[in-house]
Design a protein around this motif. Structure first.
Motif: not given
Length: 123
Positions: A1-3, A101-105, A121-123
Motif C-alpha cells: 500500500m502506498p503511504e 491482490p494489488w488493490a482492495t478496490r 485503493y488499498s487498505e
C-alpha cells in the motif's frame, strides 16, 4: 500500500511480458529510465520523476480501450471515492471492481473528455 497518493501513466498494449521487458530496456537506454518493479504481467519504470507502467492490454468493454491510461493509487478511502465519483460525472463509462491482490478496490473511469483513469485503493 502506498503511504501517499501516487500517480502513474499506464501504457496498455497487447504485448507479452517479454515484449514489455524489451520496451523497458529500450526506455532505460534511451531515457535513463529506472526500473522500479516487475511482476508476471507488468513492468514499472520511473522517467523524470513520473511513474510509467507497461501493462498487458486494455480493459475492453469497460471504456478503457485507449492504450494510454492515467493511474492514481490512494491510501485514503475518502480521497479514492471522491476522485471516482467526480471523474464519473458526465463520463462515458465507469465500473468498480475488486478486491485484487494489488488493490482492495479498482475504479475504472472514462471521464467526460475521454481520458481513461484507473483508480486504486488499498487498505
Amino acid at each position: 500500500m502506498p503511504e501517499q497518493t501516487t500517480f502513474s501513466v499506464a501504457y496498455n498494449i497487447q504485448s507479452t511480458i517479454e515484449e514489455r521487458r524489451e520496451m523497458a530496456a529500450l526506455y532505460q537506454r534511451a531515457l535513463s529510465a529506472k526500473r522500479v518493479w516487475e511482476d508476471d504481467m507488468h513492468v514499472g519504470l520511473e522517467i523524470g520523476g513520473v511513474n510509467l507502467l507497461l501493462a498487458p492490454g486494455s480493459a475492453e468493454g469497460k471504456g478503457m480501450d485507449n492504450p494510454l491510461i492515467l493511474e492514481v493509487r490512494f491510501c485514503d478511502k475518502g480521497e479514492f471515492l471522491k476522485a471516482y465519483e467526480t471523474l464519473s460525472e458526465g463520463g462515458g463509462s465507469h465500473s468498480m471492481e475488486g478486491p485484487y491482490p494489488w488493490a482492495t478496490r479498482l475504479g475504472l473511469v472514462t471521464d467526460k473528455f475521454g481520458v481513461g483513469w484507473a483508480l486504486y485503493y488499498s487498505e
